[in-house]
Design an enzyme around this catalytic site. Structure first.
Site, short mmCIF file in Angstrom:
data_model
loop_
_atom_site.label_atom_id
_atom_site.label_comp_id
_atom_site.label_asym_id
_atom_site.label_seq_id
_atom_site.Cartn_x
_atom_site.Cartn_y
_atom_site.Cartn_z
N LYS A 160 -1.40 8.36 6.31
CA LYS A 160 -1.77 9.75 6.02
C LYS A 160 -3.17 10.05 6.57
O LYS A 160 -3.44 11.12 7.09
CB LYS A 160 -1.69 9.96 4.50
CG LYS A 160 -2.62 10.96 3.89
CD LYS A 160 -2.06 12.35 3.99
CE LYS A 160 -2.81 13.39 3.19
NZ LYS A 160 -4.24 13.23 3.09
N MET A 200 -9.82 6.61 -4.07
CA MET A 200 -10.80 7.42 -4.81
C MET A 200 -10.19 7.91 -6.12
O MET A 200 -10.69 8.85 -6.73
CB MET A 200 -11.25 8.60 -3.96
CG MET A 200 -12.00 8.12 -2.70
SD MET A 200 -13.14 9.34 -2.05
CE MET A 200 -12.02 10.65 -1.62
N GLY A 201 -9.09 7.29 -6.55
CA GLY A 201 -8.49 7.68 -7.83
C GLY A 201 -7.65 8.93 -7.72
O GLY A 201 -7.23 9.31 -6.63
N HIS A 230 -0.57 6.54 -3.14
CA HIS A 230 -1.32 5.33 -3.50
C HIS A 230 -0.36 4.26 -4.00
O HIS A 230 -0.54 3.07 -3.74
CB HIS A 230 -2.34 5.63 -4.61
CG HIS A 230 -3.35 6.68 -4.27
ND1 HIS A 230 -3.35 7.93 -4.85
CD2 HIS A 230 -4.39 6.68 -3.43
CE1 HIS A 230 -4.35 8.64 -4.38
NE2 HIS A 230 -5.01 7.92 -3.50
N LEU A 257 -4.63 9.07 -8.79
CA LEU A 257 -3.57 8.33 -8.09
C LEU A 257 -2.22 9.05 -8.13
O LEU A 257 -1.87 9.68 -9.12
CB LEU A 257 -3.45 6.93 -8.71
CG LEU A 257 -4.73 6.10 -8.63
CD1 LEU A 257 -4.56 4.77 -9.36
CD2 LEU A 257 -5.18 5.87 -7.20
P1 AMP Z 1 -7.81 8.42 -1.21
O1 AMP Z 1 -7.77 8.10 -2.68
O2 AMP Z 1 -7.36 9.78 -0.88
O3 AMP Z 1 -9.09 8.01 -0.56
O4 AMP Z 1 -6.69 7.48 -0.56
C1 AMP Z 1 -6.69 6.09 -0.76
C2 AMP Z 1 -5.68 5.46 0.16
O5 AMP Z 1 -4.39 5.99 -0.12
C3 AMP Z 1 -5.97 5.73 1.64
O6 AMP Z 1 -5.70 4.56 2.39
C4 AMP Z 1 -5.00 6.84 1.95
O7 AMP Z 1 -4.64 6.89 3.31
C5 AMP Z 1 -3.82 6.46 1.08
N1 AMP Z 1 -2.98 7.63 0.85
C6 AMP Z 1 -3.36 8.82 0.36
N2 AMP Z 1 -2.32 9.69 0.35
C7 AMP Z 1 -1.26 9.02 0.87
C8 AMP Z 1 0.10 9.37 1.15
N3 AMP Z 1 0.58 10.58 0.90
N4 AMP Z 1 0.89 8.42 1.69
C9 AMP Z 1 0.42 7.18 1.95
N5 AMP Z 1 -0.86 6.79 1.72
C10 AMP Z 1 -1.68 7.70 1.19
#
Ligand code: AMP
Length: 290
Positions: free
Chosen positions: A151, A32-33, A39, A35
């Site tokens: 996470k 969802m950006g 990510h 970043l």
């Molecule tokens: P989001 O942008 O929050 O929807 O996350 C996108 C992807 O990044 C998802 O698969 C999350 O699980 C992963 N992600 C977010 N934060 C972390 C983190 N701290 N460590 C590893 N992966 C992450």
């Protein structure tokens, strides 16, 4: 090389088709950006394993159970594009809401068993929105591999269940949680924390580690483990626990007795910011370290 920004479904399909014709493996990293290094770990893994990496950036309105959370979600496409370019990503697919939902969707994908408890229980409709948008992204990008973070462990479990049940020709790859030096899991929402909340936030991970320690040392009664962890968290006045559970690692249903592979998962509020985190634990022979 700069990442190419693509906003239309037709164009991303064309670019992927071309890479596939050239014999490349396609990797997709849905985000969802806003970043960050979490990510980044997904992108690095995709970069190492795939010929073409497509990062999707889409703040998906149908997965937000609270409208205000959707509206204030951090958005910074120029910074995200540079971040992707630095990591050698070829394509950033960043569609508008109109491109993804020209009209309100009349079709949803659900994994109600995996989504029954934890975040699924506390955020009604959340995983339905996630599964639906990921199904759309899989159809649009048609990746061979898709990368998700531990996470959001229940989210990966929902996606894996969807892939399995609906026969998506995609291999889901899990990537370990990236943390700050004090243990706080990186999250786009962390930047909303006040300095005091930021100082309090790592207590959540400490409580998860304590629960893991207890189980690895032989504790089996999930309620007793929970009580001990919640006691630790009670001393942190700035955190309000939403849930703290020991669950089966595949079903994500709470267990009374820790046995086999379990996850210990928690959500807590620091002011108006919701934090989630989890750790893995192999109850029979000691707990896995992440
Ligand atoms: P989001 O942008 O929050 O929807 O996350 C996108 C992807 O990044 C998802 O698969 C999350 O699980 C992963 N992600 C977010 N934060 C972390 C983190 N701290 N460590 C590893 N992966 C992450």
């Amino acid at each position: 090389m700069s990442a190419v920004q693509v906003s239309s479904i037709a164009e991303v399909r064309e670019r992927v088709a071309e890479a596939r014709r050239a014999g490349q493996t396609i990797g997709c990293v849905p985000t969802m950006g806003a970043l960050h290094a979490g990510h980044g770990a997904l992108m690095d893994r995709a970069r190492a394993e795939c010929g073409m990496v497509v990062v999707t950036i889409f703040v998906n309105p149908i997965q937000f159970d609270v409208k205000a959370d959707y509206e204030r979600y951090a958005r910074n496409l120029p910074a995200d594009l540079s971040f992707c370019s630095e990591r050698g990503v070829e394509v950033v697919f960043a569609p508008s809401v109109e491109e993804m939902y020209p009209e309100p969707t009349g079709t949803f994908v659900e994994a109600p068993e995996t989504a029954r408890y934890l975040c699924g229980e506390h955020r009604p409709g959340h995983f339905r929105g996630v599964a639906t948008v990921v199904a759309k992204l899989f159809h649009i990008v048609q990746p061979d591999l898709a990368y998700f973070g531990e996470k959001d462990a229940q989210q990966v479990a929902v996606i894996e269940r969807m892939v399995e049940d609906l026969n998506f020709p995609v291999r889901v790859v899990r990537v370990a949680t990236v943390r700050e030096a004090d243990g706080l899991a990186l999250s786009s929402r962390n930047e909303r924390l006040t300095p005091e909340e930021r100082r309090a936030a790592p207590a959540l991970y400490r409580a998860l580690q304590e629960a893991r320690r207890l189980i690895s040392e032989g504790a089996r009664d999930a309620e007793a483990v929970k009580r001990a962890a919640l006691e630790m968290l009670a001393s942190e006045a700035l955190l309000r626990v939403e849930y703290f559970e020991v669950v089966d690692a595949r079903s994500f249903h709470p267990v009374a007795e820790a046995a086999g592979e379990v996850k210990i998962a928690a959500a807590a509020w620091a002011g108006s910011t919701r934090l989630i985190d989890n750790v893995s634990c192999q109850a029979a022979g000691g707990c896995a370290r992440e």
